[in-house]
Design a protein around this motif. Structure first.
Motif, PDB file in Angstrom:
ATOM      1  N   THR A  32     -44.901  24.132  -0.234  1.00  0.00           N
ATOM      2  CA  THR A  32     -46.220  23.849  -0.798  1.00  0.00           C
ATOM      3  C   THR A  32     -46.558  22.382  -0.568  1.00  0.00           C
ATOM      4  OG1 THR A  32     -45.261  23.354  -2.975  1.00  0.00           O
ATOM      5  CG2 THR A  32     -46.005  25.622  -2.586  1.00  0.00           C
ATOM      6  N   GLY A  33     -47.867  22.091  -0.501  1.00  0.00           N
ATOM      7  CA  GLY A  33     -48.315  20.715  -0.283  1.00  0.00           C
ATOM      8  C   GLY A  33     -49.452  20.372  -1.217  1.00  0.00           C
ATOM      9  N   GLY A  34     -49.437  19.137  -1.732  1.00  0.00           N
ATOM     10  CA  GLY A  34     -50.433  18.704  -2.704  1.00  0.00           C
ATOM     11  C   GLY A  34     -51.537  17.855  -2.103  1.00  0.00           C
ATOM     12  N   GLY A  35     -52.632  17.743  -2.839  1.00  0.00           N
ATOM     13  CA  GLY A  35     -53.813  17.003  -2.398  1.00  0.00           C
ATOM     14  C   GLY A  35     -53.660  15.499  -2.510  1.00  0.00           C
ATOM     15  N   THR A  36     -54.813  14.803  -2.518  1.00  0.00           N
ATOM     16  CA  THR A  36     -54.839  13.340  -2.412  1.00  0.00           C
ATOM     17  C   THR A  36     -54.057  12.646  -3.516  1.00  0.00           C
ATOM     18  OG1 THR A  36     -57.050  13.603  -1.472  1.00  0.00           O
ATOM     19  CG2 THR A  36     -56.384  11.378  -2.090  1.00  0.00           C
ATOM     20  N   SER A  37     -54.093  13.154  -4.722  1.00  0.00           N
ATOM     21  CA  SER A  37     -53.402  12.489  -5.826  1.00  0.00           C
ATOM     22  C   SER A  37     -51.924  12.860  -5.908  1.00  0.00           C
ATOM     23  CB  SER A  37     -54.093  12.817  -7.157  1.00  0.00           C
ATOM     24  OG  SER A  37     -54.208  14.214  -7.311  1.00  0.00           O
ATOM     25  N   ASP A  38     -51.458  13.701  -4.996  1.00  0.00           N
ATOM     26  CA  ASP A  38     -50.051  14.112  -4.993  1.00  0.00           C
ATOM     27  C   ASP A  38     -49.351  13.742  -3.682  1.00  0.00           C
ATOM     28  OD1 ASP A  38     -47.775  15.786  -6.154  1.00  0.00           O
ATOM     29  OD2 ASP A  38     -48.143  16.827  -4.265  1.00  0.00           O
ATOM     30  N   ARG A  39     -49.863  14.278  -2.566  1.00  0.00           N
ATOM     31  CA  ARG A  39     -49.408  13.918  -1.215  1.00  0.00           C
ATOM     32  C   ARG A  39     -47.967  14.346  -0.913  1.00  0.00           C
ATOM     33  NH1 ARG A  39     -51.467   9.467  -3.459  1.00  0.00           N
ATOM     34  NH2 ARG A  39     -49.400   8.553  -3.577  1.00  0.00           N
ATOM     35  N   HIS A  40     -47.381  15.195  -1.716  1.00  0.00           N
ATOM     36  CA  HIS A  40     -45.987  15.608  -1.505  1.00  0.00           C
ATOM     37  C   HIS A  40     -45.897  17.018  -0.930  1.00  0.00           C
ATOM     38  CE1 HIS A  40     -44.799  12.080  -3.805  1.00  0.00           C
ATOM     39  NE2 HIS A  40     -43.546  12.350  -3.531  1.00  0.00           N
ATOM     40  N   ILE A  41     -44.884  17.210  -0.073  1.00  0.00           N
ATOM     41  CA  ILE A  41     -44.506  18.548   0.390  1.00  0.00           C
ATOM     42  C   ILE A  41     -43.232  18.930  -0.343  1.00  0.00           C
ATOM     43  CG2 ILE A  41     -43.737  19.917   2.362  1.00  0.00           C
ATOM     44  CD1 ILE A  41     -45.424  18.084   4.150  1.00  0.00           C
TER      45      ILE A  41
END
Length: 485
Positions: A359-368
Motif C-alpha cells: 500500500t502507498g500513502g498520499g502527500t501527508s504520508d509518502r510511505h510504501i
C-alpha cells in the motif's frame, strides 16, 4: 462508434519510422600458487625415562615451529648482513644509482626491505610499478557486492501518447489494460480503447450529460467486458466485441472512483465510503454493502485467489475484507491498518505470495508499506519522499513499481523484499495519476496530469527465461485440460 479526436494520438516516440496508425510507435534501439617446503627428516626426542629413544612422527602438525622459507628473502638477508662489514662509504650519487637499479631489478628498494616476513600480507609494489609475472604482489580484487549483473532498463519511454482532458484528480482510477491487450483510458466524459497490437483507437462511449464524467474503469479477467464508474453514481457494463452497453447498475449515491473484479462479482467504491458488491449475472445485482470507510474509497483490489478484497480510503485506512459474510450476515474487515498518515490509493497484491499486500500513502504520508494480511503485521516500510498514487507488482521479477506525484513525478522500480531502489524513470512534468501493466508483464503505462500516457518497457524478460516461462505455462494448461476431461 464515433471517430476519436485527432489529439489522442502519439505525441512523440523515441526513435524509428512512423507506425501503421496514429497511436502506434516503435521500440527504441534495442536495445597465484606458492610452493611450501617442510622437513621430512625424523628427529630424535628423549623419552620420559631418559634411557629410551622415540621418533617424532613425520606427519604435519608436529611439536616444533618450522618457518616457511618461501616467505623469506634469504639472499637479500645475506646481502644486508654482509653489507654492514663493508668499510667503503658510497657517494650520494652512487646510492641513488644503486637504488634505481634495485627498484628496476627487484621492484623494491633494498634499503627498506625486511629480512624476514613470517606473516602478514605480501609487500605492496611501488606506485606505477607493474610486475609482468603478476605473482609477487597481491592484486586488489573487485568485491562481489559491487559487481553489477542487473538487467538493462530503458530510462526513456517506449511511446508517448496524448491524453487531452484527462482529469487531474488523485482519487480516480482512469486507465486499465486488459488481458486481450486493449488499454482503456477515461478522458473526461469519454472512454477510448487503444489496441496495443494494431495501434487502432476506438471511442467506446461518451456521457450523455456534458457535466458528467467517467471516474473509473476496470476490465474483467477475460478481457471481454469493461466496467465503467461515473460521476453520477452509475456503474456501467460494456461489451467490447459489440461495443455496446449491456447494463447500467445504480445503487450508489455518489461518484464511483474505484472498481475491482472477482469472477462475476464486481466491487465498486464510492465517495460516500461505501463499497458495493454487484453480481453482474442477475437482475438484482446489488448483493452486499461494505461500510468500513468514512471518506471516499480510492483504492480497491481483489487478491488473485479471490479470498480478500483490499480497500484504501481518503480516511487514511486500509481494510481487508473476506469474500464471504460472517455469522451475523454482515461483512466486517478481517484487518484494518491505520499506520498511513494520508489517503491510501495505491493497493496491490503480491502475485507470488497471496497474503502479501503493498500500500502507498498520499502527500501527508509518502510511505510504501508491505503487509501480511493474515497476521496483520507490517513486513516493511519505506519513505518514498513523494505522494504515492499507484503500485504494480512485476510478474517477471521479484520487484514492484510505484508512481509518484510532487516533487519528482517519477516512477520507481523497487527490489523485493530488500526494498532497494532498482531505478527511477523520469519524464512526466506533472504528477502521475495511475499505472497499469500489459498482459505479458513487460510494459507499464503511466497516465499523468501533464495529459500524456507513457509506456515504459521496464520488466523485459531475458529470452531464455521467457522461453522457460512459456513452456511452464503451456505444461500447466495441459494438466488443467486433462483434469477437466
Amino acid at each position: 462508434p464515433n471517430a476519436p479526436p485527432a489529439r489522442w494520438q502519439r505525441k512523440a516516440k523515441e526513435s524509428g519510422a512512423p507506425g501503421p496508425s496514429p497511436a502506434a510507435g516503435v521500440s527504441p534501439m534495442k536495445p597465484a600458487n606458492r610452493s611450501h617446503s617442510s622437513s621430512k627428516t625424523p628427529s630424535r626426542t628423549p623419552g620420559k625415562s631418559g634411557s629410551k629413544i622415540q621418533s617424532t612422527p613425520t606427519k604435519a602438525g608436529g611439536d616444533r615451529y618450522i618457518p616457511n622459507r618461501s616467505t623469506m628473502q634469504m639472499e637479500m638477508a645475506n646481502f644486508l648482513l654482509t653489507k654492514e662489514n663493508d668499510p667503503a662509504e658510497e657517494s650520494p650519487t652512487k646510492k641513488e644509482q644503486q637504488k634505481a637499479w634495485a627498484v628496476n631489478l627487484n621492484g623494491f628498494d633494498i634499503e627498506e626491505a625486511k629480512i624476514l616476513r613470517l606473516s602478514g600480507k605480501p609487500q605492496n609494489a611501488p606506485e606505477g610499478y607493474q610486475n609482468n609475472l603478476k605473482v609477487l604482489y597481491s592484486q586488489k580484487m573487485t568485491p562481489g557486492s559491487s559487481r553489477k549483473n542487473g538487467r538493462y532498463i530503458p530510462s526513456m519511454p517506449d511511446r508517448i501518447l496524448d491524453a487531452p482532458e484527462i482529469r487531474n484528480d488523485y482519487y480516480l482510477n482512469l486507465i486499465d489494460w486488459s488481458s486481450q491487450n486493449f488499454l482503456a483510458v477515461a478522458l473526461d466524459n469519454s472512454v477510448y480503447l487503444w489496441n496495443h497490437t494494431s495501434g487502432e483507437i476506438i471511442q467506446l462511449l461518451q456521457m450523455e450529460h456534458p457535466d458528467d464524467y467517467v471516474s473509473s474503469v476496470s476490465w474483467i479477467k477475460e478481457g471481454n467486458y469493461l466496467a465503467v464508474g461515473t460521476s453520477n453514481a452509475e456503474v456501467q457494463l460494456w461489451d467490447i466485441q459489440q461495443q455496446k452497453r449491456l447494463r447500467n447498475m445504480t445503487s450508489h449515491s455518489s461518484r464511483v472512483g474505484s472498481l475491482s473484479w472477482n469472477s462475476y462479482i464486481l466491487s465498486s467504491g464510492a465517495r460516500t465510503g461505501h463499497i458495493h458488491h454487484h453480481d453482474v449475472r442477475v437482475a438484482e445485482h446489488h448483493v452486499a454493502t461494505l461500510a468500513g470507510h468514512t471518506q471516499e474509497v480510492c483504492g480497491l483490489k481483489w487478491s488473485l485467489d479471490g479470498r480478500y478484497l483490499a480497500s484504501g480510503g481518503n480516511d487514511n485506512l486500509v481494510n481487508i475484507w473476506p469474500c464471504t459474510q460472517g455469522d451475523s450476515g454482515d461483512f466486517a474487515p478481517v484487518q484494518t491498518f491505520t499506520q498511513h498518515q494520508g489517503a491510501v490509493k495505491a493497493v496491490a497484491w503480491c502475485p507470488w505470495q497471496s497474503n502479501v499486500l503493498a500500500t502507498g500513502g498520499g502527500t501527508s504520508d509518502r510511505h510504501i508499506r508491505i503487509w501480511n494480511v493474515c497476521s496483520g503485521t507490517c513486513l516493511s516500510a519505506v519513505d518514498a519522499h513523494s505522494q504515492v498514487c499507484s503500485i504494480l507488482w512485476s510478474t517477471n521479477y521479484k520487484e514492484f513499481i510505484s508512481g509518484h506525484g510532487f516533487a519528482q513525478n517519477q516512477l520507481v522500480v523497487w527490489k523485493y523484499p530488500t526494498m532497494a531502489k532498482v531505478t527511477e524513470l523520469r519524464g512526466h512534468t506533472a504528477r502521475v495519476l495511475n499505472l497499469t501493466m500489459s498482459p505479458d508483464g513487460v510494459t507499464v503505462a503511466s497516465a499523468a496530469a501533464d495529459e500524456t500516457l507513457r509506456l515504459w518497457r521496464c520488466f523485459e524478460m531475458d529470452p531464455i527465461k521467457k522461453k522457460e516461462k512459456e513452456k511452464a505455462n503451456s505444461a500447466k494448461s495441459s494438466i488443467i485440460h486433462q483434469g477437466i476431461r
